[in-house]
Design an enzyme around this catalytic site. Structure first.
Site, PDB file in Angstrom:
ATOM      1  N   GLN A 181     -36.482  13.534 -68.367  1.00 32.72           N
ATOM      2  CA  GLN A 181     -37.770  13.056 -68.535  1.00 32.72           C
ATOM      3  C   GLN A 181     -38.518  13.611 -67.075  1.00 32.72           C
ATOM      4  OE1 GLN A 181     -37.179   8.479 -67.215  1.00 32.72           O
ATOM      5  NE2 GLN A 181     -36.166   9.253 -69.248  1.00 32.72           N
ATOM      6  N   HIS A 213     -42.204  12.280 -64.883  1.00 36.91           N
ATOM      7  CA  HIS A 213     -43.516  11.412 -64.732  1.00 36.91           C
ATOM      8  C   HIS A 213     -44.674  11.667 -64.065  1.00 36.91           C
ATOM      9  CE1 HIS A 213     -40.451   7.985 -65.484  1.00 36.91           C
ATOM     10  NE2 HIS A 213     -39.867   8.287 -64.276  1.00 36.91           N
ATOM     11  N   GLU A 217     -40.769   7.194 -57.842  1.00 33.88           N
ATOM     12  CA  GLU A 217     -39.567   6.305 -57.707  1.00 33.88           C
ATOM     13  C   GLU A 217     -38.563   6.770 -56.791  1.00 33.88           C
ATOM     14  OE1 GLU A 217     -38.877   6.282 -62.128  1.00 33.88           O
ATOM     15  OE2 GLU A 217     -37.341   7.725 -61.937  1.00 33.88           O
ATOM     16  N   HIS A 263     -35.980  14.850 -64.386  1.00 37.00           N
ATOM     17  CA  HIS A 263     -34.864  14.151 -63.802  1.00 37.00           C
ATOM     18  C   HIS A 263     -34.213  13.181 -65.148  1.00 37.00           C
ATOM     19  CE1 HIS A 263     -38.190  11.313 -63.776  1.00 37.00           C
ATOM     20  NE2 HIS A 263     -37.701  10.340 -63.932  1.00 37.00           N
ATOM     21  N   ARG A 314     -40.888  12.186 -72.168  1.00 31.77           N
ATOM     22  CA  ARG A 314     -39.367  12.676 -72.478  1.00 31.77           C
ATOM     23  C   ARG A 314     -39.505  14.274 -72.686  1.00 31.77           C
ATOM     24  NH1 ARG A 314     -38.713   8.276 -76.370  1.00 31.77           N
ATOM     25  NH2 ARG A 314     -38.004   6.470 -75.072  1.00 31.77           N
TER      26      ARG A 314
END
Length: 310
Positions: free
Chosen positions: A94, A96, A114, A171, A191
């Site tokens: 995936q 972001h 994150e 990641h 995804r």
């Protein structure tokens, strides 16, 4: 101001397990529980205050009604989200988006930066960080032609490792891993690939076009360099400071006193037990230290991970 202890929210997933119960004693909904949203004001999994004068109140409501608790931190929403993730099996590959892409394409949502602290993992476990495409054209070609072995970059991990995952970084957490994740308060995940798995008899949704639009190529490693120092009563490791958060680990043995952020500080007890200002603590508890709490006194033998907004 009193500390804000929080009731966690649990999320089931096809890749989840039962370590949230066996390690932390949480009352999880099933043996396929993947995530504990430990400190969250996000609408998709919001924590309530547990005990004290704000017992039962949603964190988002307290953010709006009592901004002084959070040091009048700017913004219309609680900025961070702390999770514990139990990956019994591999998560999807995936990526972001950043703030600017999410604002335009995801109804004004925050992007998602994150970081991961590896709480534990099985021997010889890896994670996916980055890819091998030399440029954007090769990245798109590899994805559209399902050249996953050539595309995906893996690295070995061990307990105590730490990784910063910026927007645009491919990641995935792989099976056998337990992590604590600190992130922006966002639930946007694209995804790229999901191993052709079925959920309820159907393939899970992929986000190929969004992924191609947001993946950065070539991949540039952004490994955080932790700095450790010995303090009176604790070993302190500064894990990361970025645009959105600062994250620190304290291994407390005895008595440790500290004054925290001018805004607020999220605290997760990841092992051991003790107390803060006389209030008992044990592994699995998560709470917020309000702004202007003055010096906090920890006692016992425990490890905590703290985060505060930048």
């Amino acid at each position: 101001m009193e500390f804000l202890f929080l009731e966690p929210v649990f999320k089931e997933a096809i890749w989840g397990g039962n370590q949230l119960r066996t390690v932390f004693g949480y009352d999880i909904p099933s043996d396929t529980t993947g995530e504990c949203w430990a400190i969250s004001a996000h609408k998709n999994g919001e924590c309530q205050i547990a005990g004290g004068i704000y017992d039962g109140k949603l964190l988002s409501r307290l953010w709006k009604e009592k901004p002084e608790i959070f040091g009048f931190y700017p913004g219309d929403q609680f900025p961070l989200l702390v999770k514990i993730i139990d990956a019994k099996n591999d998560l999807s590959i995936q990526v972001h988006p950043d703030d600017s892409y999410a604002k335009i394409h995801e109804n004004g949502s925050l992007g998602k930066t994150e970081c991961w602290y590896i709480l534990d993992c099985e021997p010889d476990t890896e994670i996916v960080i980055g890819h091998h495409a030399k440029d954007r054209d090769e990245m798109e070609f590899m994805i559209r032609n399902h050249q996953w072995e050539e595309f995906i970059r893996t690295v070995p991990i061990k307990k105590g490792d730490f990784f910063q995952i910026n927007p645009g970084c491919v990641h995935a957490i792989k099976g056998g891993t337990l992590i604590l994740e600190t992130q922006q308060s966002s639930d946007i995940t694209y995804r790229v690939y999901d191993y052709d798995r079925l959920s309820d008899g159907k393939p899970r949704q992929l986000h190929v076009e969004q992924s191609i639009a947001t993946i950065r190529a070539p991949f540039k490693e952004n490994q955080a360099i932790a700095v450790t120092e010995k303090l009176s009563g604790a070993v302190h490791t500064h894990l990361i400071t970025c645009k959105y958060y600062s994250v620190d680990k304290y291994e407390i043995d005895g008595v440790f006193a500290k004054e925290f952020s001018k805004y607020f500080t999220n605290v997760s007890v990841i092992s051991g037990k003790g107390s803060i200002n006389g209030i008992p603590l044990e592994a699995g508890q998560n709470f917020i230290i309000p702004a202007k709490s003055k010096e906090c006194r920890f006692e016992g033998k425990m490890s905590v991970i703290c985060s505060n907004p930048e």
